[in-house]
Design a protein around this motif. Structure first.
Motif, PDB file in Angstrom:
ATOM      1  N   VAL A  87       0.849  -1.178   0.000  1.00 12.45           N
ATOM      2  CA  VAL A  87       0.000   0.000   0.000  1.00 12.45           C
ATOM      3  C   VAL A  87       0.890   1.235   0.000  1.00 12.45           C
ATOM      4  N   ALA A  88       0.437   2.292  -0.660  1.00 11.01           N
ATOM      5  CA  ALA A  88       1.107   3.580  -0.625  1.00 11.01           C
ATOM      6  C   ALA A  88       0.172   4.592   0.030  1.00 11.01           C
ATOM      7  N   LEU A  89       0.605   5.173   1.125  1.00  8.49           N
ATOM      8  CA  LEU A  89      -0.143   6.196   1.849  1.00  8.49           C
ATOM      9  C   LEU A  89       0.471   7.539   1.506  1.00  8.49           C
ATOM     10  N   MET A  90      -0.371   8.486   1.043  1.00  5.95           N
ATOM     11  CA  MET A  90       0.174   9.682   0.419  1.00  5.95           C
ATOM     12  C   MET A  90      -0.386  10.965   1.023  1.00  5.95           C
ATOM     13  N   ARG A  91       0.503  11.918   1.142  1.00  9.57           N
ATOM     14  CA  ARG A  91       0.150  13.254   1.606  1.00  9.57           C
ATOM     15  C   ARG A  91      -0.749  13.938   0.582  1.00  9.57           C
ATOM     16  N   ASN A  92      -1.840  14.510   1.064  1.00 13.59           N
ATOM     17  CA  ASN A  92      -2.805  15.169   0.189  1.00 13.59           C
ATOM     18  C   ASN A  92      -2.367  16.611  -0.050  1.00 13.59           C
ATOM     19  N   PHE A  93      -2.013  16.918  -1.295  1.00 18.90           N
ATOM     20  CA  PHE A  93      -1.510  18.240  -1.667  1.00 18.90           C
ATOM     21  C   PHE A  93      -2.635  19.174  -2.099  1.00 18.90           C
ATOM     22  N   ASP A  94      -3.883  18.694  -1.980  1.00 18.74           N
ATOM     23  CA  ASP A  94      -5.050  19.484  -2.353  1.00 18.74           C
ATOM     24  C   ASP A  94      -5.684  20.054  -1.084  1.00 18.74           C
ATOM     25  N   ASP A  95      -5.537  21.341  -0.863  1.00 19.48           N
ATOM     26  CA  ASP A  95      -6.009  21.959   0.379  1.00 19.48           C
ATOM     27  C   ASP A  95      -7.523  21.920   0.530  1.00 19.48           C
ATOM     28  N   ASP A  96      -8.247  21.621  -0.549  1.00 19.51           N
ATOM     29  CA  ASP A  96      -9.710  21.604  -0.470  1.00 19.51           C
ATOM     30  C   ASP A  96     -10.264  20.255  -0.020  1.00 19.51           C
ATOM     31  N   THR A  97      -9.416  19.227   0.092  1.00 18.24           N
ATOM     32  CA  THR A  97      -9.899  17.887   0.408  1.00 18.24           C
ATOM     33  C   THR A  97      -9.585  17.483   1.842  1.00 18.24           C
ATOM     34  N   ASP A  98      -8.328  17.629   2.264  1.00 27.14           N
ATOM     35  CA  ASP A  98      -7.916  17.359   3.648  1.00 27.14           C
ATOM     36  C   ASP A  98      -8.213  15.939   4.105  1.00 27.14           C
ATOM     37  N   ARG A  99      -7.986  14.963   3.239  1.00 29.23           N
ATOM     38  CA  ARG A  99      -8.096  13.550   3.628  1.00 29.23           C
ATOM     39  C   ARG A  99      -6.923  12.781   3.052  1.00 29.23           C
ATOM     40  N   LEU A 100      -6.490  11.769   3.790  1.00 27.37           N
ATOM     41  CA  LEU A 100      -5.351  10.953   3.379  1.00 27.37           C
ATOM     42  C   LEU A 100      -5.698  10.170   2.115  1.00 27.37           C
ATOM     43  N   ILE A 101      -4.701   9.976   1.253  1.00 29.09           N
ATOM     44  CA  ILE A 101      -4.874   9.273  -0.013  1.00 29.09           C
ATOM     45  C   ILE A 101      -4.104   7.959   0.032  1.00 29.09           C
ATOM     46  N   ALA A 102      -4.693   6.894  -0.549  1.00 35.60           N
ATOM     47  CA  ALA A 102      -4.032   5.591  -0.595  1.00 35.60           C
ATOM     48  C   ALA A 102      -4.212   4.954  -1.963  1.00 35.60           C
TER      49      ALA A 102
END
Length: 245
Positions: free
Chosen positions: A121-136
């Motif tokens: 799994v890849a857990l990724m920093r969310n660079f979209d300030d409008d979403t604010d949720r972790l990405i996988a």
């Protein structure tokens, strides 16, 4: 020249990968392989990753080892549409393969956690300030292909995470709820759902940039910055403390 994030290349004690900026800021950075002898660098060589003047790639998370001695670098771009790349490098440091990890989402700094030779799994920093949720995103073929990125039910205030595997299905992760709140969470299904089990820091100032590693005795070492990156705190815990809080 500015030296940014630095990680060890595989298990080689004297070889590191570093983010280097010479001009243009972080979005125009390059990844360099650095050979060390004693306390001094003996050789520095840029990895060939981009046709754009070999710029725009950065690195933060640990490399992922393969049985043949090669490693994969969880790299990322901040130039334009922020993206993750899974870059396979042989034991001589030459790029042999590069696979795009995300499409259409502003996701950077992939933290790749393997469960076996094929699944990770890849857990990724969310660079979209409008979403604010972790990405996988997940792979089932050793990193050759990655699933469509998914938003997890965990907050991510544009902050990196750290994680390690504790078994074929289980992993523990350090993540920020806010810049001043740092939690530990556990997943029992390879990162699809999570339970927050401990709060490490709350309201004591900026706590960011966690890093995590498994120690030889099976304990977990966690480090993170405090005081707006002016100091570093280290915590050691065993798996039972997080899996059965």
């Amino acid at each position: 020249m500015t030296l940014g994030n630095t990680i060890q290349q595989g298990t080689t004690d004297n070889t590191f990968l570093a983010t280097i900026v010479s001009v243009g800021g972080w979005a125009a950075a390059s990844i360099a392989q650095v050979q060390i002898q004693g306390d001094d660098p003996t050789e520095v060589r840029k990895l060939s990753l981009s046709p754009f003047l070999n710029r725009s790639h950065l690195v933060r998370a640990p490399t992922v080892p393969y049985a043949d001695g090669s490693v994969a670098i969880p790299a990322y771009l901040e130039l334009g549409n922020a993206l993750g790349d899974f870059v396979r490098v042989d034991d001589a440091g030459f790029v042999r393969d590069k696979r795009r990890m995300t499409h259409g989402r502003f996701a950077i700094q992939p933290m790749v956690v393997p469960f076996d030779a094929d699944n990770a799994v890849a857990l990724m920093r969310n660079f979209d300030d409008d979403t604010d949720r972790l990405i996988a995103t997940w792979t089932k073929d050793g990193g050759r292909h990655w699933s469509a990125p998914e938003l997890l039910d965990l907050p991510n205030p544009n902050a990196p995470v750290a994680a390690v595997s504790l078994g074929p299905q289980t992993l523990v992760m350090a993540y920020n709820e806010t810049p001043s709140i740092l939690h530990l969470a556990v997943s029992q299904d390879q990162g699809r759902t999570w339970d927050t089990v401990h709060t490490l820091e709350q309201g004591g100032g900026d706590v960011r940039y966690p890093a995590m590693a498994l120690l030889p005795d099976g304990d977990v070492l966690l480090t993170y910055s405090t005081g707006s990156k002016k100091s570093i705190k280290a915590v050691v815990f065993n798996a039972a403390w997080v899996v059965q809080p």
